[in-house]
Write a protein that holds these residues in place. Structure first.
Motif, PDB file in Angstrom:
ATOM      1  N   ARG A 116       0.845  -1.195   0.000  1.00  0.00           N
ATOM      2  CA  ARG A 116       0.000   0.000   0.000  1.00  0.00           C
ATOM      3  C   ARG A 116       0.874   1.235   0.000  1.00  0.00           C
ATOM      4  NH1 ARG A 116      -2.639  -3.433   3.516  1.00  0.00           N
ATOM      5  NH2 ARG A 116      -1.500  -2.586   5.298  1.00  0.00           N
ATOM      6  N   GLN A 117       0.392   2.290  -0.633  1.00  0.00           N
ATOM      7  CA  GLN A 117       1.136   3.542  -0.659  1.00  0.00           C
ATOM      8  C   GLN A 117       0.693   4.424   0.502  1.00  0.00           C
ATOM      9  OE1 GLN A 117       1.663   5.462  -4.467  1.00  0.00           O
ATOM     10  NE2 GLN A 117       1.675   7.483  -3.544  1.00  0.00           N
ATOM     11  N   ARG A 118       1.675   4.973   1.208  1.00  0.00           N
ATOM     12  CA  ARG A 118       1.387   5.817   2.363  1.00  0.00           C
ATOM     13  C   ARG A 118       2.123   7.139   2.196  1.00  0.00           C
ATOM     14  NH1 ARG A 118       0.083   1.849   6.719  1.00  0.00           N
ATOM     15  NH2 ARG A 118       0.417  -0.203   5.816  1.00  0.00           N
ATOM     16  N   SER A 119       1.448   8.225   2.529  1.00  0.00           N
ATOM     17  CA  SER A 119       2.070   9.543   2.442  1.00  0.00           C
ATOM     18  C   SER A 119       2.777   9.863   3.754  1.00  0.00           C
ATOM     19  CB  SER A 119       1.015  10.613   2.159  1.00  0.00           C
ATOM     20  OG  SER A 119       0.432  10.396   0.892  1.00  0.00           O
ATOM     21  N   VAL A 120       4.010  10.327   3.650  1.00  0.00           N
ATOM     22  CA  VAL A 120       4.765  10.726   4.837  1.00  0.00           C
ATOM     23  C   VAL A 120       5.389  12.086   4.580  1.00  0.00           C
ATOM     24  CG1 VAL A 120       5.301   8.337   5.448  1.00  0.00           C
ATOM     25  CG2 VAL A 120       6.921   9.654   4.071  1.00  0.00           C
ATOM     26  N   GLY A 121       5.829  12.695   5.643  1.00  0.00           N
ATOM     27  CA  GLY A 121       6.585  13.928   5.515  1.00  0.00           C
ATOM     28  C   GLY A 121       8.040  13.654   5.831  1.00  0.00           C
ATOM     29  N   MET A 122       8.936  14.149   5.005  1.00  0.00           N
ATOM     30  CA  MET A 122      10.354  14.005   5.287  1.00  0.00           C
ATOM     31  C   MET A 122      10.894  15.334   5.793  1.00  0.00           C
ATOM     32  SD  MET A 122      13.721  13.686   3.051  1.00  0.00           S
ATOM     33  CE  MET A 122      13.807  15.462   3.291  1.00  0.00           C
ATOM     34  N   LEU A 123      11.387  15.339   7.019  1.00  0.00           N
ATOM     35  CA  LEU A 123      12.032  16.513   7.581  1.00  0.00           C
ATOM     36  C   LEU A 123      13.531  16.393   7.337  1.00  0.00           C
ATOM     37  CD1 LEU A 123      12.197  19.083   9.351  1.00  0.00           C
ATOM     38  CD2 LEU A 123      12.327  17.563  11.345  1.00  0.00           C
ATOM     39  N   GLY A 124      14.074  17.303   6.556  1.00  0.00           N
ATOM     40  CA  GLY A 124      15.503  17.326   6.311  1.00  0.00           C
ATOM     41  C   GLY A 124      16.180  18.324   7.244  1.00  0.00           C
ATOM     42  N   VAL A 125      17.303  17.910   7.806  1.00  0.00           N
ATOM     43  CA  VAL A 125      18.060  18.780   8.714  1.00  0.00           C
ATOM     44  C   VAL A 125      19.499  18.879   8.199  1.00  0.00           C
ATOM     45  CG1 VAL A 125      18.805  19.197  11.086  1.00  0.00           C
ATOM     46  CG2 VAL A 125      16.656  17.986  10.647  1.00  0.00           C
ATOM     47  N   GLY A 126      19.899  20.077   7.781  1.00  0.00           N
ATOM     48  CA  GLY A 126      21.281  20.275   7.364  1.00  0.00           C
ATOM     49  C   GLY A 126      22.203  20.276   8.568  1.00  0.00           C
TER      50      GLY A 126
ATOM     51  N   MET B 252      28.603  19.077   7.372  1.00  0.00           N
ATOM     52  CA  MET B 252      28.812  17.766   7.978  1.00  0.00           C
ATOM     53  C   MET B 252      27.940  16.711   7.311  1.00  0.00           C
ATOM     54  SD  MET B 252      28.739  16.789  12.039  1.00  0.00           S
ATOM     55  CE  MET B 252      27.002  17.150  12.299  1.00  0.00           C
ATOM     56  N   GLY B 253      26.830  17.130   6.709  1.00  0.00           N
ATOM     57  CA  GLY B 253      25.921  16.204   6.064  1.00  0.00           C
ATOM     58  C   GLY B 253      24.480  16.597   6.298  1.00  0.00           C
ATOM     59  N   ALA B 254      23.605  15.598   6.319  1.00  0.00           N
ATOM     60  CA  ALA B 254      22.176  15.861   6.518  1.00  0.00           C
ATOM     61  C   ALA B 254      21.519  14.669   7.178  1.00  0.00           C
ATOM     62  CB  ALA B 254      21.494  16.160   5.180  1.00  0.00           C
ATOM     63  N   ALA B 255      20.496  14.946   7.960  1.00  0.00           N
ATOM     64  CA  ALA B 255      19.651  13.909   8.542  1.00  0.00           C
ATOM     65  C   ALA B 255      18.281  13.998   7.879  1.00  0.00           C
ATOM     66  CB  ALA B 255      19.533  14.097  10.048  1.00  0.00           C
ATOM     67  N   LEU B 256      17.776  12.859   7.438  1.00  0.00           N
ATOM     68  CA  LEU B 256      16.454  12.785   6.802  1.00  0.00           C
ATOM     69  C   LEU B 256      15.543  11.992   7.724  1.00  0.00           C
ATOM     70  CD1 LEU B 256      17.570  11.886   3.155  1.00  0.00           C
ATOM     71  CD2 LEU B 256      17.459  14.138   4.257  1.00  0.00           C
ATOM     72  N   ILE B 257      14.499  12.620   8.208  1.00  0.00           N
ATOM     73  CA  ILE B 257      13.608  12.007   9.197  1.00  0.00           C
ATOM     74  C   ILE B 257      12.216  11.883   8.588  1.00  0.00           C
ATOM     75  CG2 ILE B 257      12.683  12.190  11.536  1.00  0.00           C
ATOM     76  CD1 ILE B 257      15.029  14.176  12.080  1.00  0.00           C
ATOM     77  N   TYR B 258      11.658  10.676   8.633  1.00  0.00           N
ATOM     78  CA  TYR B 258      10.364  10.404   7.999  1.00  0.00           C
ATOM     79  C   TYR B 258       9.287  10.261   9.070  1.00  0.00           C
ATOM     80  CZ  TYR B 258      13.357   9.334   4.022  1.00  0.00           C
ATOM     81  OH  TYR B 258      14.287   9.401   3.018  1.00  0.00           O
ATOM     82  N   ALA B 259       8.162  10.931   8.868  1.00  0.00           N
ATOM     83  CA  ALA B 259       7.082  10.898   9.848  1.00  0.00           C
ATOM     84  C   ALA B 259       5.748  10.960   9.125  1.00  0.00           C
ATOM     85  CB  ALA B 259       7.197  12.074  10.822  1.00  0.00           C
ATOM     86  N   PRO B 260       4.684  10.398   9.729  1.00  0.00           N
ATOM     87  CA  PRO B 260       3.370  10.432   9.085  1.00  0.00           C
ATOM     88  C   PRO B 260       2.824  11.847   8.994  1.00  0.00           C
ATOM     89  CG  PRO B 260       3.190   9.574  11.322  1.00  0.00           C
ATOM     90  CD  PRO B 260       4.644   9.677  11.015  1.00  0.00           C
ATOM     91  N   LEU B 261       2.114  12.103   7.914  1.00  0.00           N
ATOM     92  CA  LEU B 261       1.481  13.417   7.739  1.00  0.00           C
ATOM     93  C   LEU B 261       0.127  13.416   8.439  1.00  0.00           C
ATOM     94  CD1 LEU B 261       2.350  14.071   3.978  1.00  0.00           C
ATOM     95  CD2 LEU B 261       3.263  15.284   5.959  1.00  0.00           C
ATOM     96  N   LEU B 262       0.166  13.431   9.776  1.00  0.00           N
ATOM     97  CA  LEU B 262      -1.049  13.390  10.572  1.00  0.00           C
ATOM     98  C   LEU B 262      -1.062  14.543  11.560  1.00  0.00           C
ATOM     99  CD1 LEU B 262      -1.237   9.574  11.457  1.00  0.00           C
ATOM    100  CD2 LEU B 262      -2.646  10.801   9.801  1.00  0.00           C
ATOM    101  N   PRO B 263      -2.242  15.122  11.815  1.00  0.00           N
ATOM    102  CA  PRO B 263      -2.337  16.176  12.835  1.00  0.00           C
ATOM    103  C   PRO B 263      -1.960  15.626  14.206  1.00  0.00           C
ATOM    104  CG  PRO B 263      -4.335  16.071  11.483  1.00  0.00           C
ATOM    105  CD  PRO B 263      -3.533  14.855  11.162  1.00  0.00           C
TER     106      PRO B 263
END
Length: 371
Positions: free
Chosen positions: A107-117, A126-137
């Motif tokens: 199944r396809q699920r929508s998420v939000g990716m928070l990128g942190v430089g 130094m790089g980046a951190a990519l954090i994935y979280a559900p797009l839910l209130p």
């Protein structure tokens, strides 16, 4: 790979402690770390070659990530990361968010990716951190967090339907029609809500999975694969069956203290428990719910057993009891060799509709009343 060292390792440790689905990329655009939660989403483990040390462009071409990320998400990530890794964006704006699509459990699920430089103390990349979280209130996430985490984890493990042996428990309130007419509707609602909550808590405590709730009825499954053996799965189900009268009595007592005219003799649970050696079990996910369901002849038979139970009977099938090992039976206080059984057909309700169906579908099933 144990993970990056130095400042990137500190970032990875913090993300791991937060149990996030995340990736860490170094200043050269190479994959440095993937969190355990992200590996689980991707269907990988610590031994899977996920592309550590490779540039993100190469990583995104790997089947593992192609299977997890939608094609649109792959291209979005590639297009977005390049300017940030090449230093073409404003270092004063280190945070960014992207909506992405993941493919999890077919199944396809929508998420939000928070990128942190990420930058060193001297300001160098130094790089980046990519954090994935559900797009839910937040209020929806708070509601989900009220559930039992271990239960949700067991449910998540069943994203792929398959044949799985399991113990089955069905329960509903005895004579619920007269009870609902006698009590004020708000009081009856509180009673059913309390019983449902108590049922779910017992199931969770003993490592089961809650099935469907319908009105004043409830169901649960105890899978062999989650308990390690048929005996342990059967034992867990029977512990729930044994614990239900006390749990319901507590709910009734709490409600009576508020002034509601209800007592134990007014409210009993009828219970049926059975064993399914070849059940087909998996998730059912729709726009309105997530639940686990099981299909198989034994599920229908267990439903008939529960329908025949009356006056708070707890009917358990011979098939279920005989899954117990000697030690498990002793811990339950049962002596399987001395139990006697009756055919379900002998217990049918005076030839009524429930009795007729039970006799037709499961009349030859041998059951014992634990009550």
């Amino acid at each position: 790979m144990g993970g990056p060292e130095g400042p990137l390792g500190e970032v990875a440790t913090a993300l791991a402690a937060g149990r996030t689905a995340a990736q860490v990329i170094d200043a050269h655009g190479r994959l440095a770390w993937v969190s355990e939660q992200m590996l689980m989403l991707a269907g990988a483990d610590d031994d899977t070659d996920v592309g550590y040390g490779e540039h993100v462009d190469e990583v995104l071409e790997r089947p593992l990530w192609r299977d997890l990320l939608t094609p649109e998400a792959v291209e979005t990530l590639r297009r977005d990361l390049h300017p940030r890794l090449d230093g073409q964006t404003d270092p004063a704006a280190p945070l960014w968010v992207l909506p992405l699509g993941l493919q999890v459990g077919a199944r396809q699920r929508s998420v939000g990716m928070l990128g942190v430089g990420l930058r060193h103390a001297d300001g160098s990349p130094m790089g980046a951190a990519l954090i994935y979280a559900p797009l839910l209130p937040a209020r929806v996430l708070a509601l989900v967090s009220e559930g039992d985490e271990a239960m949700f984890t067991r449910m998540a493990d069943l994203s792929e339907p398959a044949k799985r042996p399991a113990a089955i428990v069905f329960a509903d309130v005895d004579s619920s029609g007269p009870l609902s007419r006698r009590l004020p509707t708000p009081a009856y609602f509180e009673l059913i809500r309390g019983i449902t909550t108590a049922f779910d808590a017992l199931v969770a405590r003993h490592g089961g999975i809650v099935g469907k709730h319908a009105g004043d009825g409830a169901s649960a499954y105890f899978l062999t694969e989650g308990h390690g053996s048929d005996s342990e799965a059967a034992s867990a189900a029977l512990r729930v069956v044994q614990g239900l009268p006390g749990a319901v009595a507590e709910v009734v007592a709490d409600l009576a203290e508020t002034g509601v005219d209800v007592s134990d003799e007014h409210c009993r649970l009828n219970v049926g428990a059975h064993w399914g050696a070849d059940l087909f079990i998996g998730q059912v996910v729709t726009g309105g719910r997530l639940e686990v369901t099981a299909l198989g002849d034994e599920v229908n038979e267990c439903a008939r057993v529960e329908q025949v139970a009356a006056g708070g009977q707890r009917l358990v099938s011979k098939t279920l009891v005989e899954r117990l090992g000697e030690e498990a039976a002793a811990e339950l206080g049962l002596r399987p060799r001395s139990l006697t059984y009756r055919m379900l057909a002998e217990l049918t309700r005076d030839g009524g509709a429930a009795g007729g169906k039970a006799e037709r579908d499961a009349g030859s099933l041998a059951v014992h009343d634990l009550g």
